[in-house]
Write a protein that holds these residues in place. Structure first.
Motif, PDB file in Angstrom:
ATOM      1  N   ASN A  53      13.868  24.698  22.460  1.00  0.00           N
ATOM      2  CA  ASN A  53      14.553  25.837  23.074  1.00  0.00           C
ATOM      3  C   ASN A  53      14.578  25.718  24.591  1.00  0.00           C
ATOM      4  OD1 ASN A  53      15.184  27.042  20.658  1.00  0.00           O
ATOM      5  ND2 ASN A  53      13.346  28.308  20.625  1.00  0.00           N
ATOM      6  N   ILE A  54      13.500  25.208  25.183  1.00  0.00           N
ATOM      7  CA  ILE A  54      13.460  25.039  26.641  1.00  0.00           C
ATOM      8  C   ILE A  54      14.556  24.073  27.083  1.00  0.00           C
ATOM      9  CG2 ILE A  54      12.102  24.059  28.533  1.00  0.00           C
ATOM     10  CD1 ILE A  54       9.623  25.206  27.139  1.00  0.00           C
ATOM     11  N   PHE A  55      14.700  22.963  26.368  1.00  0.00           N
ATOM     12  CA  PHE A  55      15.711  21.970  26.747  1.00  0.00           C
ATOM     13  C   PHE A  55      17.126  22.488  26.500  1.00  0.00           C
ATOM     14  CE2 PHE A  55      13.788  18.154  28.231  1.00  0.00           C
ATOM     15  CZ  PHE A  55      12.486  18.215  27.770  1.00  0.00           C
ATOM     16  N   ILE A  56      17.374  23.108  25.370  1.00  0.00           N
ATOM     17  CA  ILE A  56      18.723  23.583  25.037  1.00  0.00           C
ATOM     18  C   ILE A  56      19.094  24.774  25.926  1.00  0.00           C
ATOM     19  CG2 ILE A  56      20.167  24.581  23.224  1.00  0.00           C
ATOM     20  CD1 ILE A  56      19.565  21.578  22.875  1.00  0.00           C
ATOM     21  N   ASP A  57      18.157  25.698  26.151  1.00  0.00           N
ATOM     22  CA  ASP A  57      18.445  26.887  26.956  1.00  0.00           C
ATOM     23  C   ASP A  57      18.596  26.567  28.438  1.00  0.00           C
ATOM     24  OD1 ASP A  57      16.344  29.160  25.023  1.00  0.00           O
ATOM     25  OD2 ASP A  57      18.374  28.397  24.668  1.00  0.00           O
ATOM     26  N   SER A  58      18.201  25.380  28.851  1.00  0.00           N
ATOM     27  CA  SER A  58      18.364  25.024  30.263  1.00  0.00           C
ATOM     28  C   SER A  58      19.835  24.847  30.622  1.00  0.00           C
ATOM     29  CB  SER A  58      17.589  23.744  30.580  1.00  0.00           C
ATOM     30  OG  SER A  58      18.225  22.628  29.989  1.00  0.00           O
ATOM     31  N   GLY A  59      20.675  24.631  29.621  1.00  0.00           N
ATOM     32  CA  GLY A  59      22.100  24.463  29.871  1.00  0.00           C
ATOM     33  C   GLY A  59      22.474  23.065  30.334  1.00  0.00           C
ATOM     34  N   ARG A  60      21.559  22.122  30.269  1.00  0.00           N
ATOM     35  CA  ARG A  60      21.804  20.762  30.749  1.00  0.00           C
ATOM     36  C   ARG A  60      22.020  19.764  29.616  1.00  0.00           C
ATOM     37  NH1 ARG A  60      16.749  21.342  34.732  1.00  0.00           N
ATOM     38  NH2 ARG A  60      17.723  22.747  36.174  1.00  0.00           N
ATOM     39  N   PHE A  61      21.635  20.161  28.407  1.00  0.00           N
ATOM     40  CA  PHE A  61      21.666  19.215  27.298  1.00  0.00           C
ATOM     41  C   PHE A  61      22.458  19.791  26.126  1.00  0.00           C
ATOM     42  CE2 PHE A  61      18.744  16.491  29.337  1.00  0.00           C
ATOM     43  CZ  PHE A  61      17.870  17.315  30.024  1.00  0.00           C
ATOM     44  N   GLU A  62      23.184  18.922  25.452  1.00  0.00           N
ATOM     45  CA  GLU A  62      23.935  19.320  24.272  1.00  0.00           C
ATOM     46  C   GLU A  62      23.093  19.235  23.015  1.00  0.00           C
ATOM     47  OE1 GLU A  62      28.435  17.892  25.459  1.00  0.00           O
ATOM     48  OE2 GLU A  62      27.324  16.762  23.982  1.00  0.00           O
ATOM     49  N   SER A  63      22.307  18.176  22.917  1.00  0.00           N
ATOM     50  CA  SER A  63      21.531  17.985  21.696  1.00  0.00           C
ATOM     51  C   SER A  63      20.100  17.603  22.038  1.00  0.00           C
ATOM     52  CB  SER A  63      22.171  16.908  20.813  1.00  0.00           C
ATOM     53  OG  SER A  63      22.096  15.656  21.468  1.00  0.00           O
ATOM     54  N   PHE A  64      19.236  17.807  21.056  1.00  0.00           N
ATOM     55  CA  PHE A  64      17.818  17.531  21.194  1.00  0.00           C
ATOM     56  C   PHE A  64      17.362  16.940  19.864  1.00  0.00           C
ATOM     57  CE2 PHE A  64      13.651  18.318  22.959  1.00  0.00           C
ATOM     58  CZ  PHE A  64      12.845  18.491  21.854  1.00  0.00           C
ATOM     59  N   ASP A  65      17.045  15.658  19.858  1.00  0.00           N
ATOM     60  CA  ASP A  65      16.604  14.981  18.638  1.00  0.00           C
ATOM     61  C   ASP A  65      15.188  14.459  18.826  1.00  0.00           C
ATOM     62  OD1 ASP A  65      19.883  13.554  18.328  1.00  0.00           O
ATOM     63  OD2 ASP A  65      19.083  15.327  17.346  1.00  0.00           O
ATOM     64  N   ILE A  66      14.352  14.696  17.825  1.00  0.00           N
ATOM     65  CA  ILE A  66      12.996  14.168  17.835  1.00  0.00           C
ATOM     66  C   ILE A  66      12.966  13.003  16.860  1.00  0.00           C
ATOM     67  CG2 ILE A  66      10.581  14.644  17.357  1.00  0.00           C
ATOM     68  CD1 ILE A  66      11.154  17.555  17.974  1.00  0.00           C
ATOM     69  N   GLN A  67      12.597  11.840  17.370  1.00  0.00           N
ATOM     70  CA  GLN A  67      12.583  10.657  16.517  1.00  0.00           C
ATOM     71  C   GLN A  67      11.239  10.476  15.822  1.00  0.00           C
ATOM     72  OE1 GLN A  67      13.807   7.723  19.328  1.00  0.00           O
ATOM     73  NE2 GLN A  67      15.938   8.394  19.287  1.00  0.00           N
ATOM     74  N   THR A  68      10.132  10.743  16.494  1.00  0.00           N
ATOM     75  CA  THR A  68       8.814  10.666  15.853  1.00  0.00           C
ATOM     76  C   THR A  68       7.978  11.850  16.293  1.00  0.00           C
ATOM     77  OG1 THR A  68       7.892   9.369  17.660  1.00  0.00           O
ATOM     78  CG2 THR A  68       8.794   8.140  15.805  1.00  0.00           C
ATOM     79  N   ILE A  69       7.163  12.316  15.362  1.00  0.00           N
ATOM     80  CA  ILE A  69       6.260  13.428  15.646  1.00  0.00           C
ATOM     81  C   ILE A  69       5.049  13.296  14.734  1.00  0.00           C
ATOM     82  CG2 ILE A  69       7.371  15.001  14.027  1.00  0.00           C
ATOM     83  CD1 ILE A  69       6.740  17.247  15.988  1.00  0.00           C
ATOM     84  N   SER A  70       3.898  13.666  15.244  1.00  0.00           N
ATOM     85  CA  SER A  70       2.672  13.643  14.454  1.00  0.00           C
ATOM     86  C   SER A  70       2.477  15.016  13.836  1.00  0.00           C
ATOM     87  CB  SER A  70       1.481  13.302  15.354  1.00  0.00           C
ATOM     88  OG  SER A  70       0.283  13.468  14.652  1.00  0.00           O
ATOM     89  N   LEU A  71       2.019  15.046  12.599  1.00  0.00           N
ATOM     90  CA  LEU A  71       1.804  16.314  11.915  1.00  0.00           C
ATOM     91  C   LEU A  71       0.389  16.843  12.146  1.00  0.00           C
ATOM     92  CD1 LEU A  71       3.655  15.619   8.575  1.00  0.00           C
ATOM     93  CD2 LEU A  71       4.462  16.864  10.563  1.00  0.00           C
ATOM     94  N   ASN A  72      -0.442  16.085  12.825  1.00  0.00           N
ATOM     95  CA  ASN A  72      -1.792  16.553  13.138  1.00  0.00           C
ATOM     96  C   ASN A  72      -1.727  17.572  14.265  1.00  0.00           C
ATOM     97  OD1 ASN A  72      -2.889  14.829  11.258  1.00  0.00           O
ATOM     98  ND2 ASN A  72      -3.145  13.170  12.724  1.00  0.00           N
ATOM     99  N   ASP A  73      -2.646  18.529  14.215  1.00  0.00           N
ATOM    100  CA  ASP A  73      -2.670  19.583  15.219  1.00  0.00           C
ATOM    101  C   ASP A  73      -3.547  19.144  16.393  1.00  0.00           C
ATOM    102  OD1 ASP A  73      -3.580  23.094  15.281  1.00  0.00           O
ATOM    103  OD2 ASP A  73      -2.024  21.991  16.329  1.00  0.00           O
ATOM    104  N   ARG A  74      -3.044  18.190  17.136  1.00  0.00           N
ATOM    105  CA  ARG A  74      -3.752  17.688  18.317  1.00  0.00           C
ATOM    106  C   ARG A  74      -2.711  17.062  19.235  1.00  0.00           C
ATOM    107  NH1 ARG A  74      -5.396  12.927  14.691  1.00  0.00           N
ATOM    108  NH2 ARG A  74      -3.999  11.359  15.509  1.00  0.00           N
ATOM    109  N   GLY A  75      -3.172  16.453  20.305  1.00  0.00           N
ATOM    110  CA  GLY A  75      -2.256  15.788  21.213  1.00  0.00           C
ATOM    111  C   GLY A  75      -1.461  14.712  20.490  1.00  0.00           C
ATOM    112  N   GLN A  76      -0.260  14.453  20.976  1.00  0.00           N
ATOM    113  CA  GLN A  76       0.607  13.517  20.261  1.00  0.00           C
ATOM    114  C   GLN A  76       1.589  12.845  21.201  1.00  0.00           C
ATOM    115  OE1 GLN A  76       3.028  15.646  17.425  1.00  0.00           O
ATOM    116  NE2 GLN A  76       2.738  17.537  18.558  1.00  0.00           N
ATOM    117  N   THR A  77       2.228  11.821  20.671  1.00  0.00           N
ATOM    118  CA  THR A  77       3.278  11.106  21.388  1.00  0.00           C
ATOM    119  C   THR A  77       4.606  11.457  20.728  1.00  0.00           C
ATOM    120  OG1 THR A  77       1.758   9.304  21.874  1.00  0.00           O
ATOM    121  CG2 THR A  77       4.101   8.843  22.076  1.00  0.00           C
ATOM    122  N   LEU A  78       5.566  11.883  21.545  1.00  0.00           N
ATOM    123  CA  LEU A  78       6.887  12.263  21.035  1.00  0.00           C
ATOM    124  C   LEU A  78       7.935  11.301  21.569  1.00  0.00           C
ATOM    125  CD1 LEU A  78       6.913  16.118  21.675  1.00  0.00           C
ATOM    126  CD2 LEU A  78       6.418  14.964  19.545  1.00  0.00           C
TER     127      LEU A  78
END
Length: 181
Positions: free
Chosen positions: A148-173
């Protein structure tokens, strides 16, 4: 000569000198007034009286200022929105001037949208206005709010996440963002 002379000397002296008890009462009332003034000065000079007075003054002033808090909140929101508008206009001006391909400008603008503890480890700006980002987030983050931060900034059309960790800790996106033309 028909004046009557009164031979009651005691009564005559009282009449001439006034009442014999009156000067004592006058002296007593003066002493009582001096003592009352003295106690009033002592009471008014004590610190707790001044603390009470200052507390009452503070309550009165806060009550008069209370109506200005709503105005201050509106003004703060107005200032925030004006800065956001100015930031977006500067971004749009960069895009219309052909400097949209300047990666340093885009990188700094993206950095302003990221959480404070996020680290960008990889940044790639492609010719079709796609941005590839790799982020390290030391704490767990709500991905939906980040999107929402990226889309609501009005600078980006799309936001795709290619990898995400399902653990509830720090992660690499790994993110893919499409800049608006």
């Amino acid at each position: 000569m028909n004046e009557r002379t009164q031979f009651n000397f005691a009564l005559r002296w009282e009449i001439e000198a006034g009442s014999g008890k009156q000067p004592v009462r006058r002296k007593l009332s003066v002493v009582v007034r001096i003592i009352a003034v003295f106690f009033a000065v002592i009471i008014l000079a004590s610190p707790w009286v001044w603390q009470q007075k200052l507390a009452l003054d503070l309550e009165r002033i806060e009550a008069s200022i209370q109506s200005y808090n709503e105005v201050a909140a509106v003004m703060a929101e107005n200032d925030r929105l004006r800065s956001l508008i100015a930031d977006q206009r500067s971004f749009l001006e960069l895009g219309t001037k052909g400097s949209i391909s300047n990666p340093a400008v885009i990188r700094s603008q993206i950095g302003g949208l990221l959480p404070g503890d996020a680290q960008v480890t990889s940044f790639l700006l492609q010719a079709d206005n796609m941005v590839q980002l790799q982020l390290i987030l030391p704490e767990s983050v709500n991905i939906r709010s980040l999107e929402n931060i990226f889309i609501d900034s009005g600078r980006f059309e799309s936001f795709d996440i290619q990898t995400i960790s399902l653990n509830d800790r720090g992660q690499t996106l790994n993110l893919a963002l499409k800049l608006k033309p």
